[in-house]
Design a protein around this motif. Structure first.
Motif, PDB file in Angstrom:
ATOM      1  N   THR A 248      39.834  47.121  54.223  1.00 39.79           N
ATOM      2  CA  THR A 248      38.729  47.954  53.756  1.00 39.79           C
ATOM      3  C   THR A 248      37.697  48.030  54.868  1.00 39.79           C
ATOM      4  N   PHE A 249      37.341  49.258  55.242  1.00 36.95           N
ATOM      5  CA  PHE A 249      36.305  49.426  56.258  1.00 36.95           C
ATOM      6  C   PHE A 249      34.941  49.514  55.596  1.00 36.95           C
ATOM      7  N   ASN A 250      33.920  49.034  56.274  1.00 40.47           N
ATOM      8  CA  ASN A 250      32.538  49.061  55.789  1.00 40.47           C
ATOM      9  C   ASN A 250      32.408  48.581  54.351  1.00 40.47           C
ATOM     10  N   PRO A 251      32.929  47.406  54.032  1.00 40.56           N
ATOM     11  CA  PRO A 251      32.868  46.949  52.641  1.00 40.56           C
ATOM     12  C   PRO A 251      31.417  46.763  52.203  1.00 40.56           C
ATOM     13  N   GLY A 252      31.159  47.121  50.945  1.00 40.19           N
ATOM     14  CA  GLY A 252      29.824  46.913  50.394  1.00 40.19           C
ATOM     15  C   GLY A 252      28.807  47.951  50.803  1.00 40.19           C
ATOM     16  N   THR A 253      29.233  49.025  51.478  1.00 43.37           N
ATOM     17  CA  THR A 253      28.291  50.086  51.839  1.00 43.37           C
ATOM     18  C   THR A 253      28.760  51.395  51.197  1.00 43.37           C
ATOM     19  N   VAL A 254      27.927  52.428  51.331  1.00 46.68           N
ATOM     20  CA  VAL A 254      28.333  53.731  50.765  1.00 46.68           C
ATOM     21  C   VAL A 254      29.537  54.296  51.501  1.00 46.68           C
ATOM     22  N   ASN A 255      29.749  53.823  52.733  1.00 46.26           N
ATOM     23  CA  ASN A 255      30.885  54.328  53.508  1.00 46.26           C
ATOM     24  C   ASN A 255      32.144  53.497  53.287  1.00 46.26           C
ATOM     25  N   GLU A 256      32.139  52.666  52.282  1.00 46.10           N
ATOM     26  CA  GLU A 256      33.301  51.812  52.025  1.00 46.10           C
ATOM     27  C   GLU A 256      34.559  52.659  51.906  1.00 46.10           C
ATOM     28  N   LYS A 257      35.610  52.235  52.620  1.00 44.54           N
ATOM     29  CA  LYS A 257      36.852  53.014  52.582  1.00 44.54           C
ATOM     30  C   LYS A 257      38.024  52.051  52.620  1.00 44.54           C
ATOM     31  N   THR A 258      38.793  52.087  51.566  1.00 42.53           N
ATOM     32  CA  THR A 258      39.986  51.261  51.542  1.00 42.53           C
ATOM     33  C   THR A 258      41.098  52.020  52.249  1.00 42.53           C
ATOM     34  N   ALA A 259      41.447  51.568  53.452  1.00 41.99           N
ATOM     35  CA  ALA A 259      42.388  52.319  54.273  1.00 41.99           C
ATOM     36  C   ALA A 259      43.826  51.863  54.044  1.00 41.99           C
ATOM     37  N   LEU A 260      44.012  50.597  53.731  1.00 43.46           N
ATOM     38  CA  LEU A 260      45.349  50.084  53.439  1.00 43.46           C
ATOM     39  C   LEU A 260      45.258  49.243  52.168  1.00 43.46           C
ATOM     40  N   GLN A 261      46.211  49.463  51.241  1.00 46.00           N
ATOM     41  CA  GLN A 261      46.160  48.764  49.970  1.00 46.00           C
ATOM     42  C   GLN A 261      47.506  48.090  49.714  1.00 46.00           C
ATOM     43  N   ASN A 262      47.565  46.793  49.923  1.00 46.23           N
ATOM     44  CA  ASN A 262      48.787  46.032  49.654  1.00 46.23           C
ATOM     45  C   ASN A 262      50.037  46.711  50.192  1.00 46.23           C
ATOM     46  N   VAL A 263      50.011  47.030  51.462  1.00 47.56           N
ATOM     47  CA  VAL A 263      51.166  47.683  52.071  1.00 47.56           C
ATOM     48  C   VAL A 263      52.195  46.632  52.494  1.00 47.56           C
ATOM     49  N   SER A 264      53.433  46.848  52.095  1.00 50.88           N
ATOM     50  CA  SER A 264      54.526  45.995  52.551  1.00 50.88           C
ATOM     51  C   SER A 264      55.586  46.875  53.185  1.00 50.88           C
ATOM     52  N   LEU A 265      56.150  46.376  54.269  1.00 48.85           N
ATOM     53  CA  LEU A 265      57.161  47.171  54.964  1.00 48.85           C
ATOM     54  C   LEU A 265      58.065  46.225  55.731  1.00 48.85           C
TER      55      LEU A 265
ATOM     56  N   GLY B 193      44.126  60.819  56.508  1.00 50.34           N
ATOM     57  CA  GLY B 193      43.459  59.756  55.767  1.00 50.34           C
ATOM     58  C   GLY B 193      44.403  58.958  54.890  1.00 50.34           C
ATOM     59  N   ALA B 194      45.714  59.150  55.056  1.00 56.69           N
ATOM     60  CA  ALA B 194      46.673  58.439  54.214  1.00 56.69           C
ATOM     61  C   ALA B 194      46.829  56.980  54.650  1.00 56.69           C
ATOM     62  N   GLY B 195      46.412  56.684  55.888  1.00 57.23           N
ATOM     63  CA  GLY B 195      46.498  55.306  56.362  1.00 57.23           C
ATOM     64  C   GLY B 195      47.554  55.091  57.432  1.00 57.23           C
ATOM     65  N   LYS B 196      48.087  56.176  57.977  1.00 62.89           N
ATOM     66  CA  LYS B 196      49.160  56.047  58.970  1.00 62.89           C
ATOM     67  C   LYS B 196      48.668  55.369  60.250  1.00 62.89           C
ATOM     68  N   SER B 197      47.584  55.931  60.802  1.00 62.81           N
ATOM     69  CA  SER B 197      47.068  55.351  62.046  1.00 62.81           C
ATOM     70  C   SER B 197      46.486  53.969  61.800  1.00 62.81           C
ATOM     71  N   THR B 198      45.881  53.772  60.612  1.00 54.40           N
ATOM     72  CA  THR B 198      45.334  52.453  60.277  1.00 54.40           C
ATOM     73  C   THR B 198      46.448  51.419  60.244  1.00 54.40           C
ATOM     74  N   LEU B 199      47.603  51.813  59.693  1.00 56.22           N
ATOM     75  CA  LEU B 199      48.750  50.897  59.665  1.00 56.22           C
ATOM     76  C   LEU B 199      49.139  50.498  61.085  1.00 56.22           C
ATOM     77  N   PHE B 200      49.178  51.514  61.984  1.00 52.74           N
ATOM     78  CA  PHE B 200      49.524  51.229  63.383  1.00 52.74           C
ATOM     79  C   PHE B 200      48.515  50.286  64.015  1.00 52.74           C
TER      80      PHE B 200
END
Lengths: 266, 311
Positions: free
Chosen positions: A10-27, A42-49
């Motif tokens: 989660t980026f910027n947790p606790g702020t208005v810009n909070e963004k959960t970029a990856l959620q329990n991803v397993s691969l 914004g699906a999380g592809k680059s964040t995963l990388f």
């Protein structure tokens, strides 16, 4: 080869810009797997990388590469074993240094054969020349030229060569042909296919091209909202058409694919 | 030689040009290659001068250079440590170290703002005794400083082509590449700043023996002067091997000294030196931009002329 278990970020947790970029991803990727990844912005592809390369540490979960837990390993130490190509062809090379020097950097770091004060030897130059000749772009005769003089396609091809000169355990391709003109993109893509196949490199590739997503490699992953929502391989994938994939997206995500780039490139 | 520029003026311009070239080379590493504005340069220069002077007074003029360089490495290490381990911005790290060095320098000089070496053996006074010949007596200083600068140039060119040197150059050239390569930017920045500061301090130590004195204010404005020399040198050569670029930085420094010498010959008071320096820096930095502009205007004029001919 690559085992990702339940990672979240989660980026910027606790702020208005909070963004959960990856959620329990397993691969899980087996050695030699070549998986393509699709998904809207914004699906999380680059964040995963970036989680895999260590640009940031994940909030929870584990990342294991070749039986080594790299969850908290530093980025520059991971990159010995992980090749990463970006969409922007300018990011992968140092523009004011010569082709030869760029390749030397890539080779020295990955091979571990050079001491801190090692220099580029004749045999190094010969090796670089042989590698460059594979590109068929005439770069082998311009080894003293600064990389900044090359075109975007040439730079991306060079970056690919640098990332794979010493075979990496994992190769991450983040839309690495998207910023190139069609002819050059084709050339870089063919090169990618050849290198990955010849060396049997484990590879993840983000693409916005539905044909590529089904045609390249042996697995197709679809991401949405920080999750992997579809994972097809084998016969199921072989029988899949672009329409099926779009339909699957609607089923999995519950909405129409809203990305022009994906729709246009089908 | 015209009466406007006497031989002694040319000689002292060359001598000072070579001595200060070491600071320009330091900025070549930190500013041009690492892309870091290292503002600890002024303090580091005085540090080198002070340490050099104290060791020289103790009777070791050669050892003085190595002691000064070691002090420079320590100063560079602290600047780098603040940046890479403490999260201080690079410019602030330089300013902080520069401020702290003022006190350190006074301490080294025994809490006096001035040391003189008139009754002490320096490498210059020792070299002077080697021959009685008049020609030698007028050139020995230049021979010494040129030898020192050449040694540093050869070392630097060698170093920047080693694996470590390449990594340092890449660190300043492409941040993304470095992040995706297995280069540890913290390490390369530290090594780069240590090497740069060692050269700055060496320059101070050589100047101290050359002027037979050390003053707490010797370092003031060094960073501006070195930047001017560096930019003059770099604008003379667009591309080329590292060795060529290094040599041109030295030439830039000598050229800068000639410009200053000429300015002072135009009956400018010595107090105007800093203003002259600032003007030269401004001109040197804007020169490449103005040249490009002038090229464009010429091109436009040619095109317009061609067009009006064809009408």
């Amino acid at each position: 080869m690559l085992q990702i278990t339940d990672i979240s970020k989660t980026f910027n947790p606790g702020t208005v810009n909070e963004k959960t970029a990856l959620q329990n991803v397993s691969l899980h990727l087996d050695s030699g797997d070549f998986a393509t990844i699709i998904g809207s912005n914004g699906a999380g592809k680059s964040t995963l990388f970036n989680a895999i390369t260590g640009a940031f540490y994940v909030d929870s979960g584990r990342i294991v590469l070749d039986e080594e837990d790299i969850t908290f390993k530093k980025e520059h130490l991971r990159s010995k074993e992980i090749g990463h190509l970006f969409q922007d062809p300018l990011l992968g090379t140092a523009p004011h240094m010569s082709i030869e020097e760029n390749m030397a950097l890539a080779y020295m770091r990955a091979s571990g054969k050079h001491s801190l004060f090692g220099r580029i030897t004749k045999s190094d130059k010969e090796r670089f020349r042989e590698h460059l000749a594979l590109l068929d772009m005439g770069l082998e005769d311009r080894m003293k030229n600064p990389v900044g003089l090359l075109s975007g396609g040439q730079r991306q091809a060079l970056t690919l060569l640098m990332a794979t000169m010493v075979t990496p355990k994992l190769l991450l391709l983040d839309e690495h042909t998207a910023a190139l003109d069609p002819a050059t993109a084709e050339k870089v893509l063919n090169l990618t296919k050849r290198i990955v196949a010849e060396r049997n490199i484990t590879c993840l590739m983000v693409t916005h091209n539905m044909h590529q997503a089904l045609e390249l490699g042996n697995r197709t992953l679809m991401m949405n909202g920080g999750n992997i929502v579809l994972d097809v391989s084998g016969e199921e994938r072989a029988n899949m058409t672009v329409e099926d994939l779009l339909e699957q997206f609607k089923v999995q995500v519950g909405e129409q694919l809203d990305n022009d780039r994906i729709l246009l490139s089908k | 030689m015209s009466s406007f520029l006497t031989l002694s003026i040319v000689q002292s311009a060359l001598e000072l040009g070579c001595i200060y070239a070491l600071v320009a080379l330091a900025l070549f590493v930190s500013f041009s290659l690492l892309n870091i504005a290292d503002l600890s340069t002024d303090g580091c220069f005085t540090l080198g001068c002070a340490v050099g002077a104290v060791v020289t007074m103790a009777g070791h003029p050669f050892l003085a250079f190595f002691a000064a360089m070691a002090a420079g490495v320590a100063s560079g290490f602290i600047t780098a440590f603040l940046q890479t381990k403490m999260g201080v911005q690079s410019i602030l790290a330089g300013i902080i170290v520069n401020t702290g060095l003022y006190t350190i320098n006074l301490m080294v000089m025994g809490f006096s703002s001035n040391i003189n070496l008139f009754n002490t053996n320096t490498i210059f006074s020792m070299a002077k005794e080697l021959s009685e010949s008049e020609v030698y007596r007028s050139w020995y200083k230049i021979i010494i400083v040129v030898c020192i600068v050449l040694l540093v140039c050869v070392f630097l060119a060698w170093f920047l082509n080693t694996s470590l040197g390449l990594s340092i150059r890449a660190t300043g050239d492409n941040e993304y590449m470095v992040r995706a390569s297995s280069i540890n930017p913290g390490f390369t920045i530290t090594v780069g700043l240590c090497v740069a500061s060692a050269m700055t301090a060496l320059s101070g130590a050589v100047l101290g023996q050359y002027q037979k004195s050390c003053d707490i204010n010797y370092g003031t404005g060094q960073v501006t002067i070195a930047l001017a020399s560096l930019i003059i040198g770099e604008s003379l050569i667009k591309k080329g091997s590292i060795f060529k670029r290094v040599i041109f930085v030295v030439l830039g420094s000598c050229l800068y000294r000639f410009i200053v010498a000429i300015a002072l010959r135009m009956n400018l008071p010595a107090e105007a030196l800093k203003l002259v320096s600032a003007v030269i820096v401004a001109i040197a930095i804007s020169f490449p931009y103005l040249k490009e502009k002038a090229g464009f205007y010429k091109h436009r004029r040619d095109v317009m002329r061609q067009a009006s001919k064809n009408v």
